[in-house]
Design a protein around this motif. Structure first.
Motif, mmCIF file in Angstrom:
data_model
loop_
_atom_site.group_PDB
_atom_site.id
_atom_site.type_symbol
_atom_site.label_atom_id
_atom_site.label_comp_id
_atom_site.label_asym_id
_atom_site.label_seq_id
_atom_site.Cartn_x
_atom_site.Cartn_y
_atom_site.Cartn_z
ATOM 1 N N CYS A 73 0.836 -1.212 0.000
ATOM 2 C CA CYS A 73 0.000 0.000 0.000
ATOM 3 C C CYS A 73 0.867 1.257 0.000
ATOM 4 O O CYS A 73 0.572 2.230 -0.708
ATOM 5 C CB CYS A 73 -0.919 0.001 1.213
ATOM 6 S SG CYS A 73 -2.253 -1.223 1.142
ATOM 7 N N GLU A 74 1.952 1.229 0.778
ATOM 8 C CA GLU A 74 2.847 2.379 0.842
ATOM 9 C C GLU A 74 3.525 2.615 -0.504
ATOM 10 O O GLU A 74 3.633 3.757 -0.974
ATOM 11 C CB GLU A 74 3.889 2.158 1.932
ATOM 12 C CG GLU A 74 4.792 3.356 2.171
ATOM 13 C CD GLU A 74 5.715 3.145 3.360
ATOM 14 O OE1 GLU A 74 6.914 3.484 3.225
ATOM 15 O OE2 GLU A 74 5.247 2.637 4.398
ATOM 16 N N LEU A 75 3.979 1.539 -1.130
ATOM 17 C CA LEU A 75 4.583 1.666 -2.454
ATOM 18 C C LEU A 75 3.573 2.202 -3.452
ATOM 19 O O LEU A 75 3.900 3.024 -4.314
ATOM 20 C CB LEU A 75 5.121 0.309 -2.924
ATOM 21 C CG LEU A 75 6.296 -0.288 -2.155
ATOM 22 C CD1 LEU A 75 6.661 -1.652 -2.730
ATOM 23 C CD2 LEU A 75 7.505 0.627 -2.198
ATOM 24 N N ASN A 76 2.348 1.723 -3.348
ATOM 25 C CA ASN A 76 1.291 2.140 -4.264
ATOM 26 C C ASN A 76 1.029 3.640 -4.164
ATOM 27 O O ASN A 76 0.725 4.302 -5.157
ATOM 28 C CB ASN A 76 0.012 1.359 -3.943
ATOM 29 C CG ASN A 76 -1.022 1.448 -5.035
ATOM 30 O OD1 ASN A 76 -0.700 1.428 -6.221
ATOM 31 N ND2 ASN A 76 -2.283 1.558 -4.651
ATOM 32 N N GLU A 77 1.161 4.176 -2.967
ATOM 33 C CA GLU A 77 0.896 5.599 -2.754
ATOM 34 C C GLU A 77 2.079 6.480 -3.157
ATOM 35 O O GLU A 77 1.895 7.567 -3.704
ATOM 36 C CB GLU A 77 0.555 5.843 -1.275
ATOM 37 C CG GLU A 77 -0.752 5.197 -0.837
ATOM 38 C CD GLU A 77 -0.948 5.288 0.666
ATOM 39 O OE1 GLU A 77 -0.054 5.861 1.344
ATOM 40 O OE2 GLU A 77 -1.974 4.793 1.166
ATOM 41 N N LYS A 78 3.295 6.016 -2.900
ATOM 42 C CA LYS A 78 4.473 6.867 -3.096
ATOM 43 C C LYS A 78 5.119 6.692 -4.467
ATOM 44 O O LYS A 78 5.460 7.662 -5.138
ATOM 45 C CB LYS A 78 5.501 6.581 -1.997
ATOM 46 C CG LYS A 78 5.028 6.988 -0.618
ATOM 47 C CD LYS A 78 6.104 6.734 0.414
ATOM 48 C CE LYS A 78 5.657 7.175 1.799
ATOM 49 N NZ LYS A 78 6.696 6.932 2.829
ATOM 50 N N PHE A 79 5.369 5.459 -4.870
ATOM 51 C CA PHE A 79 5.956 5.194 -6.187
ATOM 52 C C PHE A 79 5.472 3.824 -6.638
ATOM 53 O O PHE A 79 6.027 2.797 -6.244
ATOM 54 C CB PHE A 79 7.492 5.239 -6.174
ATOM 55 C CG PHE A 79 8.124 5.094 -4.836
ATOM 56 C CD1 PHE A 79 8.705 6.178 -4.222
ATOM 57 C CD2 PHE A 79 8.126 3.868 -4.179
ATOM 58 C CE1 PHE A 79 9.299 6.044 -2.973
ATOM 59 C CE2 PHE A 79 8.712 3.732 -2.943
ATOM 60 C CZ PHE A 79 9.308 4.836 -2.333
ATOM 61 N N VAL A 80 4.434 3.835 -7.460
ATOM 62 C CA VAL A 80 3.763 2.598 -7.844
ATOM 63 C C VAL A 80 4.691 1.660 -8.610
ATOM 64 O O VAL A 80 4.519 0.440 -8.570
ATOM 65 C CB VAL A 80 2.498 2.902 -8.668
ATOM 66 C CG1 VAL A 80 2.846 3.512 -10.007
ATOM 67 C CG2 VAL A 80 1.643 1.652 -8.838
ATOM 68 N N HIS A 81 5.715 2.228 -9.288
ATOM 69 C CA HIS A 81 6.638 1.336 -9.998
ATOM 70 C C HIS A 81 7.391 0.426 -9.026
ATOM 71 O O HIS A 81 7.966 -0.583 -9.422
ATOM 72 C CB HIS A 81 7.635 2.150 -10.828
ATOM 73 C CG HIS A 81 8.659 2.869 -10.009
ATOM 74 N ND1 HIS A 81 8.430 4.110 -9.456
ATOM 75 C CD2 HIS A 81 9.912 2.518 -9.644
ATOM 76 C CE1 HIS A 81 9.508 4.497 -8.790
ATOM 77 N NE2 HIS A 81 10.420 3.553 -8.882
ATOM 78 N N GLY A 82 7.399 0.806 -7.718
ATOM 79 C CA GLY A 82 8.045 -0.047 -6.727
ATOM 80 C C GLY A 82 7.407 -1.413 -6.624
ATOM 81 O O GLY A 82 8.078 -2.408 -6.330
ATOM 82 N N ILE A 83 6.088 -1.495 -6.854
ATOM 83 C CA ILE A 83 5.413 -2.796 -6.846
ATOM 84 C C ILE A 83 5.962 -3.675 -7.961
ATOM 85 O O ILE A 83 6.223 -4.861 -7.781
ATOM 86 C CB ILE A 83 3.894 -2.608 -6.981
ATOM 87 C CG1 ILE A 83 3.344 -1.822 -5.788
ATOM 88 C CG2 ILE A 83 3.187 -3.963 -7.109
ATOM 89 C CD1 ILE A 83 1.877 -1.493 -5.894
ATOM 90 N N VAL A 84 6.156 -3.077 -9.128
ATOM 91 C CA VAL A 84 6.738 -3.810 -10.254
ATOM 92 C C VAL A 84 8.143 -4.277 -9.899
ATOM 93 O O VAL A 84 8.527 -5.422 -10.170
ATOM 94 C CB VAL A 84 6.775 -2.921 -11.513
ATOM 95 C CG1 VAL A 84 7.431 -3.661 -12.676
ATOM 96 C CG2 VAL A 84 5.368 -2.470 -11.888
ATOM 97 N N GLU A 85 8.903 -3.404 -9.265
ATOM 98 C CA GLU A 85 10.291 -3.725 -8.953
ATOM 99 C C GLU A 85 10.411 -4.885 -7.968
ATOM 100 O O GLU A 85 11.229 -5.789 -8.158
ATOM 101 C CB GLU A 85 10.996 -2.487 -8.397
ATOM 102 C CG GLU A 85 12.490 -2.681 -8.206
ATOM 103 C CD GLU A 85 13.203 -1.408 -7.805
ATOM 104 O OE1 GLU A 85 14.294 -1.510 -7.210
ATOM 105 O OE2 GLU A 85 12.673 -0.304 -8.076
ATOM 106 N N VAL A 86 9.579 -4.881 -6.912
ATOM 107 C CA VAL A 86 9.713 -5.951 -5.922
ATOM 108 C C VAL A 86 9.180 -7.280 -6.454
ATOM 109 O O VAL A 86 9.723 -8.343 -6.117
ATOM 110 C CB VAL A 86 9.021 -5.573 -4.590
ATOM 111 C CG1 VAL A 86 9.706 -4.374 -3.957
ATOM 112 C CG2 VAL A 86 7.526 -5.331 -4.763
ATOM 113 N N LEU A 87 8.141 -7.247 -7.285
ATOM 114 C CA LEU A 87 7.666 -8.500 -7.887
ATOM 115 C C LEU A 87 8.696 -9.069 -8.843
ATOM 116 O O LEU A 87 8.879 -10.290 -8.917
ATOM 117 C CB LEU A 87 6.332 -8.274 -8.600
ATOM 118 C CG LEU A 87 5.118 -7.997 -7.705
ATOM 119 C CD1 LEU A 87 3.871 -7.762 -8.549
ATOM 120 C CD2 LEU A 87 4.886 -9.145 -6.722
#
Length: 481
Positions: A44-58
């Motif tokens: 949720c935090e990644l989604n709010e601050k830098f959504v590309h972070g979700i892509v990066e961790v997956l």
């Protein structure tokens, strides 16, 4: 390509599909940018601050299936996006997560043994590599600028591939200068290097030969020990030149992809449980018609991320006749077994070339096509029928396009379902029981396991008939540490 904020429902679905180890890896990778200790809150935090972070961790945990399923991105698109964005995960954390994915349980035990003098509080507490890294950081034994301890330890336990990863990291000068990495925990002064003792001399590697020399260690508590020689099949791909050539290379933490299509409904839960225990990513489909099945097979055969797995398994459960499966289409010629296999040959599925492809088929023969028993013998190299059957067998044996296929086909009369409504297939239940035994998987390859399966099936004399064809070129051990 860009993506917008992901819905809460999607984040929840992604979090639920992550394995426990993958969650730990993501939390470790993001510890420098967040205080979250819950993956759901972190996403949720990644989604709010830098959504590309979700892509990066997956991408970091190699869950390309989730990228495609929920973010509609291919592996290539994800990597292109990450290259254009400021990365949230440091090179240092990425390196350690990568090592964690390649490290085996026995390697970790050896690693803990080497470092027991430096971390006397380890005791019998269950440790993962990443939790151990945190302890090492707390004691100032490692940092982005000082990875000598890890490098020498991997050399000592014969994981030269991991030692080389660290060496390349150091050569590139990834000292995290100017990056966001911070060791947040206040620690005592670092221990001088000459006080960090190793009970073994580093391994000498010359001309592909390794020699482990036990010597008297610096601590009087630990006695000299000869470390095990790690089987070559368990090492990373760059060490396969040294591998035992008669085994397929298998990495336990990326074991394989399993597709299950069940059109009967008695065995799916059992099969999903065993293959997930064996570290397979499982896709299951139920009650599908022939056209749907063809689309599913084609979709799986085209998956780009099949490249990341070492084994492919397909389990099909359906009514049918001797040469075809009907799935949920009762009034049709059925989908031929040859066509099913052809979805995954070398020409049709290049992402699986050179990798073992295992098929386990439970075929309940309808009343107009009864099972013809052969007295219980296992047909090890293919059917003994004449004509087209013999031609298929010659084709499988002689065509490189169809190499590395293991084809186990069990026939039973449809009346087995009517007689024991809701009960598991004896064939699939026996297969599950055999694969559930870690000692058996460690010491018996798939052909030996199938021989045991055949022995059990025919000893019961209860209407099942098993056919085995294979074009495996090496031994396959389905062993997950």
């Amino acid at each position: 390509m860009s993506i917008h904020c992901v819905s809460s429902a999607t984040l929840l679905q992604i979090e639920e599909e992550l394995e426990a180890e993958e969650r730990d890896m993501i939390l470790f990778a993001c510890r420098d940018i967040t205080t979250q200790t819950n993956v759901r809150e972190l996403l949720c935090e990644l989604n709010e601050k830098f959504v590309h972070g979700i892509v990066e961790v997956l991408r970091l945990v190699k869950r390309f299936d989730l990228l495609k399923k929920y973010l509609h991105m291919t592996k290539i698109e994800a990597e292109q996006m990450i290259m254009k964005q400021k990365r949230i995960v440091s090179d240092y954390s990425s390196l350690l997560v990568d090592i964690n994915g390649d490290l085996e349980e026995e390697d970790l035990k050896s690693f803990l043994f080497l470092l027991k003098n430096q971390l006397r509080n380890i005791g019998n507490i269950k440790k993962t590599f990443l939790s151990l890294v945190i302890d090492l950081e707390k004691n100032n034994l490692i940092s982005p600028e000082n990875l000598d301890l890890l490098e020498r330890s991997f050399q000592t336990i014969h994981r030269v591939d991991l030692k080389n990863k660290i060496h390349k990291f150091k050569q590139k000068g990834h000292t995290e200068n100017g990056s966001h990495y911070i060791n947040k925990i206040a620690v005592p002064p670092p221990i001088p290097r000459n006080q960090v003792s190793f009970p073994f001399k580093p391994v000498n590697v010359q001309n592909g030969h390794k020699e482990s020399i036990p010597v008297q260690e610096t601590s009087p508590i630990i006695q000299p020990i000869q470390l095990r020689h790690v089987p070559a099949a368990s090492r990373a791909p760059q060490l396969q030149a040294e591998a035992n050539d008669d085994r397929y290379p298998v990495r336990p933490k990326a074991l394989g992809f399993c597709l299950i299509i069940d059109c009967v409904g008695n065995d799916l839960a059992m099969l999903k449980e065993i293959f997930k225990q064996l570290n397979f990513v499982v896709r299951d489909e139920t009650y599908r018609g022939i056209e749907e099945v063809k689309a599913i097979l084609q979709d799986v055969a085209n998956m780009e991320h099949l490249k990341q797995y070492d084994i492919f398994i397909c389990v099909l459960i359906s009514r049918g006749n001797a040469d075809s499966l009907f799935f949920m289409d009762e009034c049709s010629p059925g989908l031929s077994l040859d066509k099913i296999r052809n979805f995954f040959t070398g020409r049709s599925c290049p992402n699986l070339v050179g990798k073992p492809k295992l098929f386990f088929i439970q075929n309940y023969i309808t009343n107009d096509c009864e099972v013809q028993h052969d007295g219980g013998s296992l047909e090890a190299d293919g059917p003994t029928d004449s004509g087209a059957g013999q031609e298929r067998r010659r084709s499988i044996a002689n065509t490189p396009n169809e190499a590395d296929i293991f084809w186990s086909h069990c026939k039973a009369a449809e009346r087995q379902l009517q007689r024991l409504s809701g009960s598991s297939s004896l064939y699939l239940r026996t297969l599950t029981d055999l694969l559930s035994n870690p000692k058996r998987r460690k010491h018996q390859d798939i052909q030996e396991i199938h021989t045991e399966l055949n022995k059990i099936i025919y000893s019961k004399q209860n209407g099942y008939s098993v056919l085995l064809q294979h074009t495996l070129t090496k031994k396959l051990f389905i062993y997950a540490a």
